[in-house]
Write an enzyme that holds these catalytic residues in place. Sequence first.
Site, PDB file in Angstrom:
ATOM      1  N   GLU A  80      35.558  51.067  50.751  1.00 51.42           N
ATOM      2  CA  GLU A  80      35.734  51.378  49.326  1.00 51.42           C
ATOM      3  C   GLU A  80      34.799  52.513  48.887  1.00 51.42           C
ATOM      4  OE1 GLU A  80      37.466  47.353  47.361  1.00 51.42           O
ATOM      5  OE2 GLU A  80      35.285  47.477  47.443  1.00 51.42           O
ATOM      6  N   GLU A 127      42.967  44.591  50.760  1.00 49.67           N
ATOM      7  CA  GLU A 127      42.327  43.473  50.067  1.00 49.67           C
ATOM      8  C   GLU A 127      43.246  43.026  48.930  1.00 49.67           C
ATOM      9  OE1 GLU A 127      38.289  44.032  48.856  1.00 49.67           O
ATOM     10  OE2 GLU A 127      37.641  44.771  50.819  1.00 49.67           O
TER      11      GLU A 127
END
Length: 606
Positions: free
Chosen positions: A180, A255
Amino acid sequence: MIRTVLFAVLCICILQVAAQKAPGKFELGDSVFLLNGQPFQMISGEMHYPRIPRAAWKQRMQMAKAMGLNTIGTYVFWNAHEPQKGKYDFSGNNDIAAFVKAASDEGLYVILRPSPYVCAEWEFGGYPYWLQNEEGLVVRSKEPKYLQAYRNYIMAVGKQLAPLQINHGGNILMVQIENEYGSYGSDKEYLDINRKMFIEAGFDGLLYTCDPANDVAKGHLPGLLPAVNGIDKPSQVKKIVQENFNGKGPYYIAEWYPAWFDWWGTKHHTVPAEKYAPALETVLANGISINMYMFHGGTTRDFMNGANYNDRNPYEPQISSYDYDAPLDEAGNATDKFLKFREVISKHLPSGQVLPPVPAAKPLIAIPAVNFESVTSVFDLLPAPKTSLKPLTFEKLNQAYGFVLYRTTLPGGKKGKLQVTDIRDYGIVFVNGKRVGILDRRTKKDNLELDLPAGNVTLDILVENLGRINFGPYLLKNTKGITEKVSFGGTELTGWQMFSLPFSRVDNIKTSKSTPATDVPVVRKGSFTINKTGDTYLDMREWGKGVVWVNGHNLGRYWEVGPQQTVYLPAEWLKTGKNEVVVFELLKPSQTVLTGIEKPILDMVK
């Protein structure tokens, strides 16, 4: 004849070994993944090896298969594997290679996420504390000291895991670089350095990046597959991937959140299965691969919980339970969410495939009341101190986690404000050994009004590291303890002693049958006896705040503020006969009653 038979057996063994190690192929098609040339839809669930007792890995993986998963996703945790600079640990619960092989034994593939930064509601986002002692080091950057430490670590990880990639005959399908990153920065040169280091470490298969939908453009490295986090509308997923990947797929939600995590003093987060089952149905029907974060959370033990903090919100340390309201609960049992997701997945299996039956729930027990045989005051546990004009942080003391007691003396007979500037994170203040107040970073409580007795006064501040920040810009401001200064009545206090209390082990703590002062933190030692083992929970509702160990295993923190009021005790760490219990209690040192309970209490805020 015997030689002929032996030769035939030897040939069969050689062929079996060769078959086990035969390289496979995992490739990117224009819209789907290709496993050995055939379309393959990953239906993956995240679970983390340090959060699950090693002896329970197999059971959790069997549950994953029973829900319909074909893949397991896991981070790799730098601070677990290099707790001190240059000292690596890939043993016991940190044996990540054994975890990957265990998945293979159960017919599961693995998505590996060995980025040095993991977030994961994990202490310092996975970074080892000692990075902060490297002068000038800047995480997630091209700063040379960081890159050298990062390189050393990823090379060690590569030795463990690179041979387990599918192109080397293993079961690791893809490997994620960084994590991320688009939520943090946008330096493509830095990302490319990541890529090159991973390849140098032996990760020569399929690499990818993952970012929240709004940050994919910043966190994606051209040439690698961009995975998307946090959304599940197929049209959105495809649009974002195509915009960043030459107008094509395949498509992977790295995710997908079926619920959320908790932090101390706030309500337990739950999301009904009915809210997410239709979205899962739509994703799978559109051929998109998915990784549930989390499929099984487990427990964050050994002081390894992280924390959130930014300029708008207070410091939020996460609880020890990582139940996450996931399909598989903290103890590894199927939930209603598990069954509803299994029902959805069963509609999208390859032709002829049938899900195995759901294993029976694990046995539960309620242990008898703990008999606490001995006790000692925290003041009787103090090691030799380190001294300094000003308070030293945990990092300067070369201490990763736990507690530090800070001590100084000052003239008494006066009233004034005690100010501890930027305490991290929780402090109990004593004057001449008597508790006079509590400091708490969560509530921005950093001062007390004191009325000091006459004569020289001993001032003690017992400080707890409640977890380093694991997300956002404050990764770079993560030292612990008394990080600036202490003043009384406007005058800075100097001449400090620091006593390190890391509680990395408890078997060497000496206790006695004497009764200590009623307002001083204590360590209590006790035991209970059982004739059969099973999962259980320790009921901490009558206790205040502290840490509990059973048979030497740190089970995590408890705190009366909730929402977690129980501590999960896995069957794998119990034994028939006598079991040893150690409790470090900060706020209610006279408490002596501890019992077991068969169900967790994760939703009681006081």
